[in-house]
Write a protein that holds these residues in place. Structure first.
Motif, mmCIF file in Angstrom:
data_model
loop_
_atom_site.group_PDB
_atom_site.id
_atom_site.type_symbol
_atom_site.label_atom_id
_atom_site.label_comp_id
_atom_site.label_asym_id
_atom_site.label_seq_id
_atom_site.Cartn_x
_atom_site.Cartn_y
_atom_site.Cartn_z
ATOM 1 N N SER A 298 0.840 -1.212 0.000
ATOM 2 C CA SER A 298 0.000 0.000 0.000
ATOM 3 C C SER A 298 0.875 1.263 0.000
ATOM 4 C CB SER A 298 -0.885 0.008 1.236
ATOM 5 O OG SER A 298 -0.109 -0.149 2.393
ATOM 6 N N THR A 299 0.305 2.312 -0.543
ATOM 7 C CA THR A 299 1.031 3.605 -0.538
ATOM 8 C C THR A 299 0.006 4.765 -0.674
ATOM 9 O OG1 THR A 299 2.870 4.792 -1.509
ATOM 10 C CG2 THR A 299 1.399 3.707 -3.030
ATOM 11 N N MET A 300 0.483 5.912 -0.391
ATOM 12 C CA MET A 300 -0.379 7.094 -0.482
ATOM 13 C C MET A 300 -0.038 7.831 -1.763
ATOM 14 S SD MET A 300 -2.561 9.040 1.339
ATOM 15 C CE MET A 300 -2.310 8.977 3.104
ATOM 16 N N ILE A 301 -1.120 8.265 -2.506
ATOM 17 C CA ILE A 301 -0.876 9.074 -3.700
ATOM 18 C C ILE A 301 -1.017 10.537 -3.251
ATOM 19 C CG2 ILE A 301 -1.736 9.662 -5.986
ATOM 20 C CD1 ILE A 301 -2.753 6.722 -6.079
ATOM 21 N N PRO A 302 0.092 11.310 -3.350
ATOM 22 C CA PRO A 302 0.064 12.648 -2.730
ATOM 23 C C PRO A 302 -1.016 13.562 -3.314
ATOM 24 C CG PRO A 302 2.278 12.034 -3.512
ATOM 25 C CD PRO A 302 1.373 10.996 -3.993
ATOM 26 N N THR A 303 -1.148 13.581 -4.607
ATOM 27 C CA THR A 303 -2.096 14.487 -5.231
ATOM 28 C C THR A 303 -3.486 13.899 -5.077
ATOM 29 O OG1 THR A 303 -0.390 14.971 -6.837
ATOM 30 C CG2 THR A 303 -2.605 15.757 -7.319
ATOM 31 N N GLY A 304 -4.312 14.520 -4.290
ATOM 32 C CA GLY A 304 -5.672 14.048 -4.064
ATOM 33 C C GLY A 304 -5.796 13.217 -2.821
ATOM 34 N N GLU A 305 -4.655 12.889 -2.163
ATOM 35 C CA GLU A 305 -4.646 12.098 -0.943
ATOM 36 C C GLU A 305 -5.397 10.784 -1.099
ATOM 37 O OE1 GLU A 305 -6.018 14.665 2.162
ATOM 38 O OE2 GLU A 305 -4.156 15.793 2.218
ATOM 39 N N TRP A 306 -5.173 10.164 -2.229
ATOM 40 C CA TRP A 306 -5.774 8.840 -2.466
ATOM 41 C C TRP A 306 -4.862 7.778 -1.873
ATOM 42 C CZ3 TRP A 306 -7.409 9.010 -8.329
ATOM 43 C CH2 TRP A 306 -8.443 9.945 -8.468
#
Lengths: 686, 160
Positions: A298-306
């Motif tokens: 799992s990881t966090m997508i910075p743009t949009g905080e998805w």
């Protein structure tokens, strides 16, 4: 037969235990060690790959978001840079942005009610009615429409129930609260049958919120991109766009179900809760949905905080590893099976030969030599052993057969010998009695002869003294006459003694005749014994031998008596000659005695006569000596006969003992040989 | 078979020992006084009186000259015809005076080289002849010595 050997002690069992078991253990150990090493290496590699793939997917989604957001910002910047209020140019700009970015579904700008002060103008050139609300507020929405000739349709923006101020009120509040213009990405929602995500940027003119500019991205396009990634990674991908799912799974129903479920309420809630703010997290846990062990990256997508989660079943990851392990294990198993088969074949054939040798040895030890040992083919030591056993069996059978036939012959011979020797002993004893009688007679003769010799010596001494006297002086004539008279008496005595000897010799002759008769009778007896023995058939065989021995003894006795007869005859001749000489001497003596009275002058003649007489005595003495020698010879001969009989008796007794010992030994031998059974030989079969 | 060798008129004969009862030294006999020349008289064998037959007369037509080796052989006659020799306690046993007994030996008269003998009707007592290391020897069937012409021609007519 031998008791069956326990398997773990048999040749086959030992081969398995000492050869196959260690080999199997070693091979197993190698396979396990290799498998473990491959496991850790491959797991590490796969985890790295998964991380890289997740990073790639997250990067792509982030880049797409950034691009979309950039268009929204571009439109906002254009408004803030003087396009605000110029509604016709704004519409053209929106259309161009939508044309230039095919990934966008729609683009729009929304002003505050009468924000530009132009609401009252209404529709005019370049600003159609569909771009305005009823109050004249600038509210245009360009969207792609395949049915339209231009490919785009312009319509007025409308608030939808589920949007709930998402794309207008929410950015406005954010700006007014913070004073900073922040672009944002909304969560997905349904806008008139189209699931979309909006990228919105507030319009800030002279520090005041004057509206928003935004672009719509179709959720389906994100979905399609995720589906592509899912196929590439061969994994399920779940995207949490602000509490809503966008899922691409290999299981389409699961994807559909997830899209209608809030993230917090789904099976993946825990996983999403653990997504870090920065970086990538990889965990291995049981998937609640499928119940199988899975990798979650799992990881966090910075743009949009998805938040992005990739799920891949551990079994899929490790399928290749277990395949490798199975191939190794299979190869090892085939190798061990080949070793086991070869060892078993060798051990079984060796075991068979050894068992054959063992059974042959046991049969021989129990004394059964009648069977031949089957010779086996083969060239190893066990086959040599079986062949050696076969040779040993044959040799033993031959030896035992020979010993047995020899012992049978020996037994018969020993019985015969014992019987014969007993009979011979009895005969010798009888014969000993006869010789004793003979010896007594001979001793008597010997005594008589000795007496006679003493008398003659006396006479001789007298004669010598007479001659000396005559020579000494003729005056002694009277004395000489007396001496002459004594001489005459002495000569008469000699004659008498000789007569006695002659009589004794006659006695010897009669004894000899008796012995001869006994010998003859014995001979006859042996002939009759032989005849009787013949009539007795086989039972009389021993007796026949005895009869022959008796006959031989009788013949020897006859020969001995002939010798005695001859010696006695010599003795009698000597006595006769002595008697003759004596008579002649007596006559001369008588003549001399008469002449002594008449011819006293003829002393010289007398002296001559005396000398002559002395010579006569000498002759007599010689004769007597001869006789004595003869008697000694007889005595010697008889003693020899007696000794011979004694020895014969002793020998017969000893011989009898020896024969009985022999019979006993032969019985023992036969008993020993009887233990063995031997196949009939060629000669016995005939 | 075991045989007893005898010498009669310079010829060697063999008697089957199984046909002989015993061999005796020459004993005094009481003369028959009359009858055939081969019948010498009676002898006393341990109390039993047996007729004494001179073998030399039957085999060689001469009477036996007694010497040291002369013996009397006692045997059972086979013929039932010869009643005249007289019955005694021993049945038809007779004594056979032979000039000289040589001894015992084993000879096979059915061997390959044997001559079957001159098988005259008048001499059934003469058996086959063989030659051994000491010369010729003929088997004498001593039980049948009184069945030949030599014995029969001197018998009274009634007996024949």
């Amino acid at each position: 037969m031998a008791a069956s050997v326990a398997f773990h002690r048999s040749l086959l069992g030992r081969s398995m235990l000492l050869g196959v078991l260690p080999a199997s253990l070693v091979v197993l150990l190698i396979v396990v060690i290799n498998g473990l090493r491959a496991w850790s290496e491959i797991a590490t590699t796969l985890e790295g790959d998964l991380n890289a793939a997740v990073e790639l997917a997250a990067g792509e989604i982030d880049a797409a978001n950034k691009r979309s957001l950039a268009q929204a910002q571009l439109m906002a910047l254009a408004q803030e840079s003087g396009m605000f209020g110029r509604r016709a140019e704004t519409l053209m700009f929106i259309e161009k942005v939508l044309r230039a970015n095919p990934e966008l579904h729609a683009a729009y700008v929304a002003y505050e009610p009468n924000g530009d002060g132009n609401d009252a103008l209404g529709a005019q050139a370049g600003v159609p009615t569909v771009a305005l609300t009823a109050s004249g507020r600038f509210y245009p929405y360009f969207k792609r429409d395949p049915k339209s000739a231009t490919g785009f349709t312009l319509e007025v923006l409308q608030e939808t129930e589920n949007a709930g101020g998402l794309w207008y009120d929410f950015p406005k509040e954010r700006f007014e609260r913070s004073g900073v213009s922040t672009p944002l990405i909304t969560k997905p929602y349904d806008y008139f049958g189209q699931a979309i995500i909006e990228n919105v940027t507030p319009l800030v003119i002279k520090g005041r919120f004057q509206g928003v500019a935004g672009v719509d991205v179709s959720l389906e396009s994100i979905q399609a991109r995720l589906a592509q990634l899912s196929v590439q990674l061969n994994a399920d991908i779940f995207l949490d766009a602000r509490g809503s799912f966008v899922a691409a799974t290999t299981d389409s129903t699961a994807g559909t179900q997830l899209r209608t479920t809030a993230v917090e309420k789904s099976d993946l809630a825990e996983v999403f809760a653990g997504v870090p703010k920065k970086g990538i997290r990889l965990e291995n846990s049981i998937d609640r949905q499928s119940g199988a062990e899975c990798y979650f990256v799992s990881t966090m997508i910075p743009t949009g905080e998805w938040r992005l989660v990739v799920r891949k079943p551990t079994s899929a990851v490790l399928a290749s590893l277990s395949d490798l392990f199975l191939v190794n294990l299979g190869t090892a198993a085939i190798g061990i099976a080949i070793i086991v088969t070869l060892l078993a074949l060798n051990a079984v054939s060796s075991g068979r030969r050894v068992r054959a040798a063992q059974s042959a040895a046991e049969r021989i030890s129990s004394g059964d030599l009648s069977q031949r040992v089957a010779v086996m083919s083969g060239s190893d030591e066990s086959a040599d052993l079986v062949r050696a056993m076969a040779r040993m069996n044959d040799e033993l059978a031959t030896i035992v057969g020979s010993v047995r036939s020899a012992s049978v012959r020996l037994a018969a011979t020993s019985v015969e010998l014992a019987a014969t020797s007993r009979e011979q002993g009895a005969t010798a004893s009888t014969f000993g009695g006869s010789t004793a009688q003979m010896a007594a007679a001979i001793r008597e003769i010997s005594a008589t002869g000795a007496e006679l010799l003493r008398t003659v010596e006396t006479v001789d001494a007298g004669a010598r003294r007479s001659a000396e006297s005559a020579t000494a002086g003729r005056a002694n004539l009277d004395r000489m006459a007396q001496s002459m008279a004594r001489l005459e008496r002495g000569s008469d005595e000699v004659s008498d003694r000789l007569q006695v000897i002659s009589e004794k010799a006659e006695l010897i002759t009669s004894v000899v005749v008796t012995i001869t008769k006994v010998a003859e009778q014995t001979n006859l007896l042996s002939v009759n014994a032989a005849i009787e023995a013949e009539k007795a058939g086989d039972a009389g065989l021993g007796f026949l031998v005895v009869a022959r021995e008796i006959r031989r003894l009788a013949d020897q006795t006859a020969a001995a008596t002939l010798d005695i007869e001859r010696i006695v005859r010599h003795m009698q001749e000597a006595v006769s000659s002595g008697v003759g000489d004596m008579a002649r001497f007596a006559g001369e003596m008588r003549g001399s005695t008469v002449g002594v009275q008449r011819l006293t002058t003829s002393l010289g003649n007398i002296i001559d006569e005396m000398n002559s007489a002395a010579r006569g005595f000498s002759d007599v003495q010689t004769g007597m000596a001869n006789q004595s020698a003869g008697v000694t010879q007889i005595e010697l001969a008889v003693r020899q006969v007696a000794e011979g009989a004694q020895q014969t008796s002793q020998s017969a007794s000893e011989f009898s003992n020896v024969a009985e010992d022999l019979a006993h030994s032969v019985a023992v031998l036969q008993d020993a040989v009887g233990r063995f059974t031997v196949a009939p030989t060629a000669s016995e079969q005939r | 078979m075991q045989v007893l060798f005898v010498m009669v008129a310079g010829r060697r004969f063999a008697l089957d020992s199984s046909e002989i009862s015993e061999v005796l030294p020459v004993v005094e006999h009481r003369s028959a006084g009359t009858g055939p020349s081969w019948l010498l008289g009676l002898i006393n064998v341990r109390g039993a009186l047996l007729p004494l037959v001179d073998l030399s007369v039957i085999v060689a037509s001469t009477s036996t000259e007694l010497r040291l080796g002369s013996r009397i052989i006692v045997l059972q006659l086979e013929s039932e015809l010869l009643d005249f020799v007289g019955a005694n306690a021993s049945g038809s046993k007779v004594g056979l005076l032979v000039p000289e007994v040589l001894g015992l030996g084993d000879r096979d008269f059915s061997q390959g080289g044997a001559h079957t003998g001159f098988n005259f009707a008048g001499a059934p007592h003469l058996g086959p002849t063989i030659a051994d290391t000491e010369g010729f020897v003929q088997l004498l069937r001593c039980r049948r010595i009184l069945e030949g012409d030599a014995a029969l021609r001197e018998l009274p007519r009634a007996a024949q």
